[in-house]
Write an enzyme that holds these catalytic residues in place. Structure first.
Site, short mmCIF file in Angstrom:
data_model
loop_
_atom_site.label_atom_id
_atom_site.label_comp_id
_atom_site.label_asym_id
_atom_site.label_seq_id
_atom_site.Cartn_x
_atom_site.Cartn_y
_atom_site.Cartn_z
N ALA A 9 26.10 49.52 42.14
CA ALA A 9 25.88 48.19 41.55
C ALA A 9 24.40 47.92 41.31
CB ALA A 9 26.48 47.11 42.43
N GLY A 10 23.55 48.90 41.63
CA GLY A 10 22.12 48.73 41.41
C GLY A 10 21.72 49.13 40.01
N PHE A 11 20.43 49.23 39.81
CA PHE A 11 19.88 49.49 38.47
C PHE A 11 20.28 50.87 37.94
CE2 PHE A 11 15.71 51.31 36.72
CZ PHE A 11 16.04 51.06 35.40
N THR A 36 23.22 44.20 48.30
CA THR A 36 22.01 43.58 48.82
C THR A 36 21.44 42.71 47.72
OG1 THR A 36 20.54 45.29 47.94
CG2 THR A 36 21.53 45.72 50.12
N ILE A 60 26.84 52.02 53.40
CA ILE A 60 26.93 53.48 53.58
C ILE A 60 26.67 53.90 55.03
CG2 ILE A 60 26.34 54.07 51.19
CD1 ILE A 60 23.52 54.94 52.33
N THR A 123 13.31 60.74 44.97
CA THR A 123 12.23 60.17 44.16
C THR A 123 11.00 61.08 44.16
OG1 THR A 123 10.57 58.39 44.22
CG2 THR A 123 11.72 58.81 46.26
N ASP A 124 10.21 60.97 43.11
CA ASP A 124 8.94 61.74 43.08
C ASP A 124 7.97 61.22 44.14
OD1 ASP A 124 8.22 59.31 41.88
OD2 ASP A 124 7.27 60.23 40.12
N GLU A 125 8.25 60.06 44.72
CA GLU A 125 7.31 59.50 45.70
C GLU A 125 7.26 60.32 46.99
OE1 GLU A 125 7.16 55.23 45.89
OE2 GLU A 125 8.01 55.05 43.89
N TYR A 147 8.84 53.40 52.43
CA TYR A 147 9.93 53.73 51.47
C TYR A 147 9.99 55.23 51.25
CZ TYR A 147 12.03 54.68 46.90
OH TYR A 147 12.77 55.22 45.87
N LYS A 151 12.91 58.01 52.20
CA LYS A 151 13.59 58.88 51.22
C LYS A 151 13.39 60.35 51.59
CE LYS A 151 15.47 57.86 47.95
NZ LYS A 151 16.92 57.52 47.73
N ARG A 270 -2.23 47.03 46.68
CA ARG A 270 -1.18 47.38 47.66
C ARG A 270 -1.79 48.29 48.73
NH1 ARG A 270 3.63 50.62 44.95
NH2 ARG A 270 4.56 48.57 44.64
P1 NAD Z 1 18.23 49.32 43.31
O1 NAD Z 1 17.44 48.69 44.39
O2 NAD Z 1 18.32 48.67 41.96
O3 NAD Z 1 19.74 49.53 43.78
C1 NAD Z 1 20.08 49.98 45.05
C2 NAD Z 1 21.56 49.70 45.24
O4 NAD Z 1 21.94 50.20 46.54
C3 NAD Z 1 21.91 48.21 45.22
O5 NAD Z 1 23.06 47.99 44.43
C4 NAD Z 1 22.17 47.88 46.67
O6 NAD Z 1 23.10 46.81 46.85
C5 NAD Z 1 22.71 49.20 47.19
N1 NAD Z 1 22.54 49.37 48.64
C6 NAD Z 1 21.41 49.17 49.37
N2 NAD Z 1 21.65 49.42 50.66
C7 NAD Z 1 22.96 49.80 50.75
C8 NAD Z 1 23.78 50.22 51.82
N3 NAD Z 1 23.31 50.27 53.08
N4 NAD Z 1 25.05 50.54 51.56
C9 NAD Z 1 25.55 50.48 50.29
N5 NAD Z 1 24.81 50.09 49.24
C10 NAD Z 1 23.53 49.77 49.47
O7 NAD Z 1 17.66 50.79 43.19
P2 NAD Z 1 17.50 51.76 41.94
O8 NAD Z 1 16.19 51.51 41.32
O9 NAD Z 1 18.72 51.70 41.12
O10 NAD Z 1 17.42 53.16 42.69
C11 NAD Z 1 18.60 53.90 42.95
C12 NAD Z 1 18.22 55.18 43.64
O11 NAD Z 1 17.29 55.91 42.85
C13 NAD Z 1 17.54 54.97 45.00
O12 NAD Z 1 18.02 55.95 45.88
C14 NAD Z 1 16.07 55.16 44.69
O13 NAD Z 1 15.38 55.65 45.83
C15 NAD Z 1 16.14 56.20 43.60
N6 NAD Z 1 15.02 56.20 42.65
C16 NAD Z 1 14.62 55.04 42.05
C17 NAD Z 1 13.59 55.07 41.13
C18 NAD Z 1 13.12 53.82 40.42
O14 NAD Z 1 12.09 53.86 39.75
N7 NAD Z 1 13.82 52.71 40.50
C19 NAD Z 1 12.95 56.28 40.83
C20 NAD Z 1 13.41 57.45 41.46
C21 NAD Z 1 14.44 57.39 42.37
P1 TYD Z 2 6.50 49.73 41.35
O1 TYD Z 2 7.18 49.31 40.10
O2 TYD Z 2 6.59 48.87 42.55
O3 TYD Z 2 7.01 51.20 41.66
P2 TYD Z 2 6.45 52.26 42.79
O4 TYD Z 2 5.51 51.57 43.68
O5 TYD Z 2 7.70 52.68 43.47
O6 TYD Z 2 5.79 53.34 42.00
O7 TYD Z 2 4.96 49.96 41.03
C1 TYD Z 2 4.58 50.78 39.94
C2 TYD Z 2 3.06 50.69 39.77
O8 TYD Z 2 2.73 49.36 39.37
C3 TYD Z 2 2.30 50.94 41.04
O9 TYD Z 2 1.07 51.59 40.72
C4 TYD Z 2 2.03 49.55 41.58
C5 TYD Z 2 1.87 48.74 40.32
N1 TYD Z 2 2.31 47.32 40.43
C6 TYD Z 2 1.45 46.29 40.04
O10 TYD Z 2 0.31 46.54 39.60
N2 TYD Z 2 1.89 45.01 40.14
C7 TYD Z 2 3.12 44.70 40.61
O11 TYD Z 2 3.46 43.49 40.69
C8 TYD Z 2 3.99 45.75 41.00
C9 TYD Z 2 5.37 45.45 41.55
C10 TYD Z 2 3.55 47.06 40.89
#
Ligand code: NAD
Ligand code: TYD
Length: 337
Positions: A9-11, A36, A60, A123-125, A147, A151, A270
């Site tokens: 249900a997330g992004f 969440t 989970i 994640t690449d992080e 974070y 991961k 940050r």
């Molecule tokens: P998000 O925060 O939009 O969604 C996370 C989802 O997980 C939510 O729907 C939340 O309700 C659910 N969730 C959280 N805790 C839970 C639990 N304990 N049990 C069941 N569900 C739970 O995140 P996203 O951006 O869609 O990221 C999804 C995945 O991709 C994550 O594992 C993240 O680490 C990874 N990822 C994200 C990015 C990014 O840029 N957003 C990049 C690389 C990898």
């Molecule tokens: P973010 O979108 O939080 O992703 P991540 O930290 O997981 O890479 O941040 C992306 C980049 O943008 C990072 O260099 C931090 C910067 N950033 C801002 O400058 N302002 C903001 O409000 C946020 C959320 C991030």
């Protein structure tokens, strides 16, 4: 294939579910999601009536919920996570519970059910700050935020279950992802929605930190390919190879929305801010994947979606959202994180 998609249900997870049900007509999907603050059942509206789809609200980390669902499926694709670095700086406990302990519960369930695949969305992080060049899959993991450490912890458990139990698990390491349905806390949806509300765009530090942005469809096509064609036991980077600074994100949003440069606001950096992430994705490209959407086109599409879907994001920017916002963003020179 019967998939258990956690965090669906997330992004990114919801995009993956919509894509799977659209592109793989023989597949069925159960989504397990705790809902969440970042989870949103509305992200799944487009597939709700599909008889191949089922939604279960649950954690989970709760074995009594996970085990029966795992026994109904062939594979687990684990998107569920706490995913925002700034929140992990303030309150890391839930990151460890979900991203590490939750992954362990899923791995145990997959092992008991004798699953044919386990895909861990990472994640690449986990590579940490990358001064030069591009991260490759064999590089050491050097996470620097709670974070990314959580991961990396999840990934190490996956590696252990491969080695110890022969679990056919694959890890994908995607780069910073953007697009429709993204909760407005990460930089791109935050800056777009703030600009639409004529609020300042808070840029950390000097705005020069770089991320390797990828459009959500490209990321999900990469996960789908790794799941179906990837070699068990391997990791796959998924990045589009576009290095974009915070300042460039702000300028792009303001240009696309025709808003004034004065909305840019430099705020306190940050703590431990990773300066640069950059991925070498040639391993996944060798399987036939390539990104289709460049940053310019992806931003046009994303901005247009947020313009047209105010009713989706506007209610999310209320209550707890602003409480966190006020705690997190400090004026330059305040010395506070
Ligand atoms: P998000 O925060 O939009 O969604 C996370 C989802 O997980 C939510 O729907 C939340 O309700 C659910 N969730 C959280 N805790 C839970 C639990 N304990 N049990 C069941 N569900 C739970 O995140 P996203 O951006 O869609 O990221 C999804 C995945 O991709 C994550 O594992 C993240 O680490 C990874 N990822 C994200 C990015 C990014 O840029 N957003 C990049 C690389 C990898
Ligand atoms: P973010 O979108 O939080 O992703 P991540 O930290 O997981 O890479 O941040 C992306 C980049 O943008 C990072 O260099 C931090 C910067 N950033 C801002 O400058 N302002 C903001 O409000 C946020 C959320 C991030």
């Amino acid at each position: 294939m019967r998939l258990l998609v956690t965090g669906g249900a997330g992004f990114i997870g919801s995009e993956f579910v919509r894509m799977t049900l659209r592109d793989h007509l023989e597949d069925s999907v159960i989504v397990l999601d705790k809902l969440t603050y970042a989870g949103n059942e509305r992200n799944l509206d487009p597939v709700r009536v599909d008889p191949r789809f089922r939604f279960v609200k649950g954690d989970i980390a709760d074995q009594s919920v996970v085990d029966p669902l795992a026994s109904e499926c062939d594979v687990i694709v684990n998107f569920a996570a706490e995913s925002h670095v700034d929140r992990s700086l303030e309150a890391p406990g839930q990151f460890i519970m979900t991203d590490v302990y939750g992954t362990y519960v899923l791995l145990e369930a997959a092992r008991s059910a004798g699953h044919e695949r386990f895909l861990q969305v990472s994640t690449d992080e986990v590579y940490g700050d990358v001064a030069d060049g591009r991260s490759r899959e064999g590089d050491p993991l050097r996470p620097r935020s709670p974070y990314s450490a959580s991961k990396a912890g999840g990934e190490l458990l996956v590696q252990a279950y491969r080695a110890s139990h022969g679990l056919p698990a694959i890890v994908t390491r995607g780069s910073n992802t953007y697009g429709w349905y993204q909760y407005p806390e990460k930089i791109i949806p935050l800056f777009i929605t703030n600009a639409l509300e004529d609020r300042p765009l808070p840029i950390y530090g000097d705005g020069s930190a770089v991320r390797d942005y990828i459009f959500v469809e490209d990321h999900c096509r990469g996960i789908d390919l790794a799941l179906r064609e990837g070699v068990p036991g391997e990791e796959y980077n998924i990045g589009a190879g576009q290095e974009i600074s915070g300042t460039t994100v702000a300028e792009t949003v303001l240009r696309l929305l025709d808003k004034p440069a004065a909305l840019q606001q430099f705020v306190s950096d940050r703590p431990g801010h990773d300066r640069r992430y950059a991925l070498d994705s040639s391993k996944l490209r060798a399987l036939g994947w390539e990104p289709r959407v460049d940053f310019g086109k992806g931003m046009e599409t994303t901005v247009a979606w947020y313009v047209e879907h105010r009713e989706w994001w506007s209610p999310l920017k209320s209550g707890e959202f602003w409480e966190f916002y006020r705690r997190n963003y400090k004026p330059v020179g305040s010395g506070a994180p």
